[in-house]
Motif scaffolding. Sequence first.
Motif, PDB file in Angstrom:
ATOM      1  N   MET A 121       0.853  -1.174   0.000  1.00 54.46           N
ATOM      2  CA  MET A 121       0.000   0.000   0.000  1.00 54.46           C
ATOM      3  C   MET A 121       0.894   1.231   0.000  1.00 54.46           C
ATOM      4  N   ARG A 122       0.730   2.062  -0.978  1.00 56.02           N
ATOM      5  CA  ARG A 122       1.560   3.249  -1.115  1.00 56.02           C
ATOM      6  C   ARG A 122       0.766   4.483  -0.697  1.00 56.02           C
ATOM      7  N   LEU A 123       1.323   5.229   0.242  1.00 51.37           N
ATOM      8  CA  LEU A 123       0.701   6.471   0.697  1.00 51.37           C
ATOM      9  C   LEU A 123       1.415   7.627   0.017  1.00 51.37           C
ATOM     10  N   GLU A 124       0.664   8.430  -0.705  1.00 50.71           N
ATOM     11  CA  GLU A 124       1.234   9.575  -1.430  1.00 50.71           C
ATOM     12  C   GLU A 124       1.045  10.848  -0.615  1.00 50.71           C
ATOM     13  N   LYS A 125       1.761  11.896  -1.004  1.00 54.71           N
ATOM     14  CA  LYS A 125       1.616  13.209  -0.370  1.00 54.71           C
ATOM     15  C   LYS A 125       0.844  14.127  -1.304  1.00 54.71           C
ATOM     16  N   CYS A 126      -0.037  14.915  -0.740  1.00 57.37           N
ATOM     17  CA  CYS A 126      -0.779  15.900  -1.515  1.00 57.37           C
ATOM     18  C   CYS A 126       0.207  16.961  -2.012  1.00 57.37           C
ATOM     19  N   TRP A 127       0.106  17.316  -3.274  1.00 54.21           N
ATOM     20  CA  TRP A 127       1.038  18.290  -3.836  1.00 54.21           C
ATOM     21  C   TRP A 127       0.842  19.654  -3.205  1.00 54.21           C
ATOM     22  N   PHE A 128      -0.383  20.007  -2.862  1.00 57.28           N
ATOM     23  CA  PHE A 128      -0.673  21.356  -2.374  1.00 57.28           C
ATOM     24  C   PHE A 128      -0.450  21.501  -0.877  1.00 57.28           C
ATOM     25  N   CYS A 129      -1.061  20.624  -0.071  1.00 59.35           N
ATOM     26  CA  CYS A 129      -1.011  20.826   1.386  1.00 59.35           C
ATOM     27  C   CYS A 129      -0.084  19.855   2.107  1.00 59.35           C
ATOM     28  N   SER A 130       0.500  18.901   1.408  1.00 58.77           N
ATOM     29  CA  SER A 130       1.452  17.929   1.962  1.00 58.77           C
ATOM     30  C   SER A 130       0.826  16.946   2.936  1.00 58.77           C
ATOM     31  N   SER A 131      -0.475  16.784   2.925  1.00 58.48           N
ATOM     32  CA  SER A 131      -1.083  15.773   3.789  1.00 58.48           C
ATOM     33  C   SER A 131      -1.066  14.428   3.058  1.00 58.48           C
ATOM     34  N   THR A 132      -1.372  13.365   3.773  1.00 58.27           N
ATOM     35  CA  THR A 132      -1.304  12.020   3.212  1.00 58.27           C
ATOM     36  C   THR A 132      -2.528  11.725   2.345  1.00 58.27           C
ATOM     37  N   VAL A 133      -2.279  11.138   1.182  1.00 61.33           N
ATOM     38  CA  VAL A 133      -3.358  10.709   0.291  1.00 61.33           C
ATOM     39  C   VAL A 133      -3.368   9.190   0.316  1.00 61.33           C
ATOM     40  N   TYR A 134      -4.431   8.623   0.851  1.00 57.21           N
ATOM     41  CA  TYR A 134      -4.556   7.172   0.951  1.00 57.21           C
ATOM     42  C   TYR A 134      -5.059   6.587  -0.371  1.00 57.21           C
ATOM     43  N   PRO A 135      -4.786   5.316  -0.620  1.00 56.77           N
ATOM     44  CA  PRO A 135      -5.226   4.688  -1.874  1.00 56.77           C
ATOM     45  C   PRO A 135      -6.745   4.769  -2.032  1.00 56.77           C
ATOM     46  N   GLY A 136      -7.163   5.151  -3.227  1.00 48.81           N
ATOM     47  CA  GLY A 136      -8.592   5.264  -3.510  1.00 48.81           C
ATOM     48  C   GLY A 136      -9.186   6.596  -3.111  1.00 48.81           C
ATOM     49  N   HIS A 137      -8.369   7.495  -2.593  1.00 45.35           N
ATOM     50  CA  HIS A 137      -8.851   8.807  -2.183  1.00 45.35           C
ATOM     51  C   HIS A 137      -8.181   9.888  -3.018  1.00 45.35           C
ATOM     52  N   GLY A 138      -8.782  11.047  -3.031  1.00 45.08           N
ATOM     53  CA  GLY A 138      -8.166  12.202  -3.660  1.00 45.08           C
ATOM     54  C   GLY A 138      -8.322  12.242  -5.168  1.00 45.08           C
ATOM     55  N   ILE A 139      -7.597  13.189  -5.762  1.00 44.83           N
ATOM     56  CA  ILE A 139      -7.680  13.469  -7.191  1.00 44.83           C
ATOM     57  C   ILE A 139      -6.265  13.459  -7.752  1.00 44.83           C
ATOM     58  N   GLN A 140      -6.139  12.915  -8.942  1.00 42.88           N
ATOM     59  CA  GLN A 140      -4.834  12.901  -9.597  1.00 42.88           C
ATOM     60  C   GLN A 140      -4.949  13.699 -10.882  1.00 42.88           C
ATOM     61  N   PHE A 141      -4.034  14.650 -11.082  1.00 39.57           N
ATOM     62  CA  PHE A 141      -4.038  15.495 -12.261  1.00 39.57           C
ATOM     63  C   PHE A 141      -2.726  15.271 -13.005  1.00 39.57           C
ATOM     64  N   VAL A 142      -2.811  14.955 -14.298  1.00 42.46           N
ATOM     65  CA  VAL A 142      -1.622  14.728 -15.109  1.00 42.46           C
ATOM     66  C   VAL A 142      -1.539  15.839 -16.137  1.00 42.46           C
ATOM     67  N   ARG A 143      -0.428  16.583 -16.076  1.00 41.01           N
ATOM     68  CA  ARG A 143      -0.216  17.704 -16.994  1.00 41.01           C
ATOM     69  C   ARG A 143       0.264  17.181 -18.351  1.00 41.01           C
ATOM     70  N   ASN A 144       0.276  18.049 -19.373  1.00 39.99           N
ATOM     71  CA  ASN A 144       0.691  17.655 -20.728  1.00 39.99           C
ATOM     72  C   ASN A 144       2.124  17.138 -20.778  1.00 39.99           C
ATOM     73  N   ASP A 145       2.980  17.593 -19.872  1.00 42.55           N
ATOM     74  CA  ASP A 145       4.368  17.137 -19.870  1.00 42.55           C
ATOM     75  C   ASP A 145       4.544  15.872 -19.012  1.00 42.55           C
ATOM     76  N   ALA A 146       3.446  15.197 -18.677  1.00 44.23           N
ATOM     77  CA  ALA A 146       3.411  13.942 -17.926  1.00 44.23           C
ATOM     78  C   ALA A 146       3.794  14.117 -16.458  1.00 44.23           C
ATOM     79  N   LYS A 147       3.754  15.325 -15.933  1.00 46.60           N
ATOM     80  CA  LYS A 147       3.992  15.552 -14.500  1.00 46.60           C
ATOM     81  C   LYS A 147       2.703  15.231 -13.768  1.00 46.60           C
ATOM     82  N   ILE A 148       2.807  14.426 -12.712  1.00 44.19           N
ATOM     83  CA  ILE A 148       1.628  13.973 -11.964  1.00 44.19           C
ATOM     84  C   ILE A 148       1.492  14.794 -10.689  1.00 44.19           C
TER      85      ILE A 148
END
Length: 162
Positions: A1-28
């Motif tokens: 199980m991989r816990l990611e960090k929110c790009w904006f507020c640095s809080s933990t994003v658990y699997p199946g939660h949150g929003i993922q945005f991929v820019r044109n240059d493939a930055k996630i």
Amino acid sequence: MRLEKCWFCSSTVYPGHGIQFVRNDAKIFRFCRSKCHKNFKMKRNPRKVKWTKAYRRLRGKDMTQDSTFEFERKRNRPERYDRNLAENTLKAIKKIDKVRVEREARHHKNRMKGKSAKERNEAIKEIDQSTILVKAPSALQPEPSLVKVSQLQLDKNVAMEE
């Protein structure tokens, strides 16, 4: 199980939660909730938004330099599974968390060191400035019945001395 960090507020994003945005240059960009995503779309700087970790670290409200943060760093190198290594790692994690909590408490205590004296001085200053509001004008004048009693005592004292 991989816990990611929110790009904006640095809080933990658990699997199946949150929003993922991929820019044109493939930055996630991963966001923990729509609030962070909307602020990102509005091109807000996280260091200027008061509720983010970046703001708190920039203003010295959270610890920034600590050796315990080194353990939390993301590593992309795979490790060969070893039961003893995993057991020692879990023991180390508990110790590191305990050390981090103690250091954060010490940091908070040092930050708040002069606050109580400052609040006390401000309260005293406010009371001194607004004493007129606390006491009614009639209370500032001497009560007439007390004045008569004190004059009678003075007359008795003068009579006794003579």
